[in-house]
Motif scaffolding. Structure first.
Motif, short mmCIF file in Angstrom:
data_model
loop_
_atom_site.label_atom_id
_atom_site.label_comp_id
_atom_site.label_asym_id
_atom_site.label_seq_id
_atom_site.Cartn_x
_atom_site.Cartn_y
_atom_site.Cartn_z
N ARG A 2 39.16 36.08 48.18
CA ARG A 2 39.39 35.17 47.06
C ARG A 2 38.06 34.86 46.38
O ARG A 2 37.03 34.70 47.03
CB ARG A 2 40.03 33.88 47.54
CG ARG A 2 41.42 34.04 48.11
CD ARG A 2 41.98 32.70 48.53
NE ARG A 2 41.06 32.02 49.46
CZ ARG A 2 41.03 30.70 49.67
NH1 ARG A 2 41.85 29.92 49.01
NH2 ARG A 2 40.18 30.18 50.53
N GLU A 15 41.06 34.67 41.81
CA GLU A 15 41.49 36.06 41.86
C GLU A 15 41.23 36.66 43.25
O GLU A 15 40.41 36.17 44.02
CB GLU A 15 40.73 36.88 40.81
CG GLU A 15 40.97 36.39 39.39
CD GLU A 15 40.14 37.15 38.37
OE1 GLU A 15 40.63 37.32 37.24
OE2 GLU A 15 39.01 37.56 38.69
N ASP A 16 41.94 37.74 43.52
CA ASP A 16 41.69 38.55 44.71
C ASP A 16 40.81 39.73 44.32
O ASP A 16 41.20 40.55 43.47
CB ASP A 16 43.00 39.05 45.32
CG ASP A 16 43.77 37.95 46.03
OD1 ASP A 16 43.12 37.14 46.70
OD2 ASP A 16 45.01 37.92 45.89
N LEU A 17 39.63 39.80 44.93
CA LEU A 17 38.69 40.88 44.64
C LEU A 17 38.46 41.71 45.90
O LEU A 17 38.71 41.25 47.01
CB LEU A 17 37.35 40.31 44.16
CG LEU A 17 37.37 39.39 42.94
CD1 LEU A 17 35.94 38.95 42.62
CD2 LEU A 17 37.99 40.09 41.73
N ASP A 18 37.95 42.90 45.71
CA ASP A 18 37.55 43.70 46.86
C ASP A 18 36.38 43.02 47.57
O ASP A 18 35.50 42.44 46.92
CB ASP A 18 37.11 45.10 46.41
CG ASP A 18 38.27 45.93 45.87
OD1 ASP A 18 39.42 45.64 46.24
OD2 ASP A 18 38.00 46.86 45.08
N ALA A 19 36.39 43.07 48.88
CA ALA A 19 35.26 42.53 49.63
C ALA A 19 34.01 43.33 49.31
O ALA A 19 34.10 44.53 48.98
CB ALA A 19 35.55 42.57 51.12
N PRO A 20 32.84 42.71 49.38
CA PRO A 20 31.61 43.46 49.08
C PRO A 20 31.35 44.52 50.15
O PRO A 20 31.87 44.44 51.27
CB PRO A 20 30.53 42.37 49.10
CG PRO A 20 31.08 41.31 50.00
CD PRO A 20 32.56 41.32 49.75
N PRO A 21 30.53 45.52 49.83
CA PRO A 21 30.17 46.53 50.83
C PRO A 21 29.29 45.90 51.90
O PRO A 21 28.87 44.75 51.78
CB PRO A 21 29.39 47.56 50.00
CG PRO A 21 28.80 46.75 48.89
CD PRO A 21 29.85 45.73 48.54
N ARG A 121 33.18 32.46 46.29
CA ARG A 121 33.90 33.63 46.80
C ARG A 121 33.77 33.60 48.32
O ARG A 121 32.83 33.02 48.87
CB ARG A 121 33.34 34.92 46.23
CG ARG A 121 31.82 35.01 46.27
CD ARG A 121 31.29 36.30 45.71
NE ARG A 121 29.89 36.22 45.35
CZ ARG A 121 29.12 37.28 45.12
NH1 ARG A 121 29.62 38.49 45.24
NH2 ARG A 121 27.85 37.13 44.78
#
Length: 340
Positions: A2, A15-21, A121
């Motif tokens: 989130r 929003e739902d985002l991709d987790a960071p690398p 986030r």
């Protein structure tokens, strides 16, 4: 994960985002647990960025969390350590950064949550060299106030104004995050504190924090009170961050050779200055922006010793917008914290 992202003026979306690398070399991955709101968040939300930026942008300039991953070459940290990240993307290699004057970085990329993605986030990667460990006994909600609040006050009072035990200080806007924290910091040093606020309720709260004298600036002339309290001598230091509305009487409140330190201009960026008074009374004016990383470390260390920020409200991430509206309305006394 989130995240709260700003898409346009007053257009904030969860929003739902991709987790960071995984964190890169020299980086720490932080599981963010608390974010503290500041006027810079309100300005960004309104569209007052003062610089070019790319939207959408993750908001949040001040935070605390726990370490969940370490990048290559990171030493002195372990998984599970609690940390607070310095709120600007500095270069780390210019003369100012090498000398520990991080807020004078010559190649700064921007302020987190304002110019570059911030901390509202669940997970964020951040340079390890700009992370500060949170001591035992200091919770995430307090630690989230380490940079823009405690660090700013440390830089203003001790790097710039060089406040000394026993001095008298006038602290403007006692209901703000930095104003309320400055009261506690100055009283811990043994200073006499005169605090201003815009209504009687806030004045009463400032008094309860330890202020020796309080002034409702909407009803009384605080410079007259400052001179009366000091036997017409004037205060040693003025802690100023309001701007045009309080500038002239703040200068008038100072003793001969007194020091005014300012970090804000929320009531306006331009103000008249009596130059004759400035040089005849040999006043000192210090501009103070942000803080050094060392100020953050000193701030959290003092939190562990009992000098804690004043918390107004704690809300979950879903209610971040409510927190911004409350801060914008100036109904707060202390800090608004958002938990993740």
């Amino acid at each position: 994960m989130r995240a709260l992202r700003l898409h346009g003026d007053r257009d904030l979306r969860l929003e739902d985002l991709d987790a960071p690398p995984p964190p890169g070399p020299g980086e720490i991955q932080l599981r963010v647990r608390a974010v503290a709101l500041n006027h810079i968040d309100v300005w960004g939300w309104r569209g007052m960025a003062f610089a070019q930026r790319q939207l959408p942008l993750v908001v949040g300039a001040e935070a605390a969390g726990e370490v969940v991953a370490l990048g290559e070459g990171v030493a002195g940290w372990k998984i599970g350590d609690r940390a607070t990240p310095y709120g600007a993307r500095t270069c780390g290699v210019c003369a100012a950064c090498r000398e520990g004057r991080d807020n004078l970085c010559e190649n700064v990329q921007g302020v987190a949550g304002f110019h570059v993605d911030g901390f509202a986030r669940e997970v964020a990667n951040w340079p390890a060299r700009t992370m500060v460990k949170v001591p035992e006994g200091v919770g995430f909600e307090d630690a989230a106030c380490s940079v823009v609040t405690a660090g700013t006050v440390e830089h203003m009072l001790f790097d710039n104004a060089k406040l000394q035990p026993g001095e008298t200080i006038l602290i403007q806007a006692a209901g703000s995050g930095i104003g309320s924290y400055a009261i506690r910091s100055a009283k811990a040093l043994g200073c006499t504190v005169i605090a201003t606020a815009g209504d009687d309720e806030k004045c009463a709260k400032a008094k309860a924090l330890g202020a020796d004298h309080v002034v409702n600036y909407s009803e009384k002339n605080f410079s007259s009170v400052a001179r009366r309290v000091t036997g017409k001598r004037g205060v040693d230091v003025v802690f100023e961050h309001v701007g045009a509305a309080t500038w002239a009487p703040s200068l008038l409140s100072l003793r001969m050779g007194g020091r005014l330190v300012t970090c804000g201009s929320t009531s306006g960026v331009s103000a008249d200055t009596n130059l004759m008074m400035l040089f005849q009374r040999q006043l000192h004016i210090f501009g103070s922006f942000g803080c050094r990383i060392e100020n953050v470390a000193n701030g959290v260390a003092k939190m562990a010793q009992g000098i804690r920020p004043v918390l107004d409200t704690v809300v979950p991430l879903e209610r971040f917008g409510e927190g911004l509206e409350r801060l914008e309305s100036r109904k707060v006394f202390g800090k608004i914290i958002v938990t993740l």
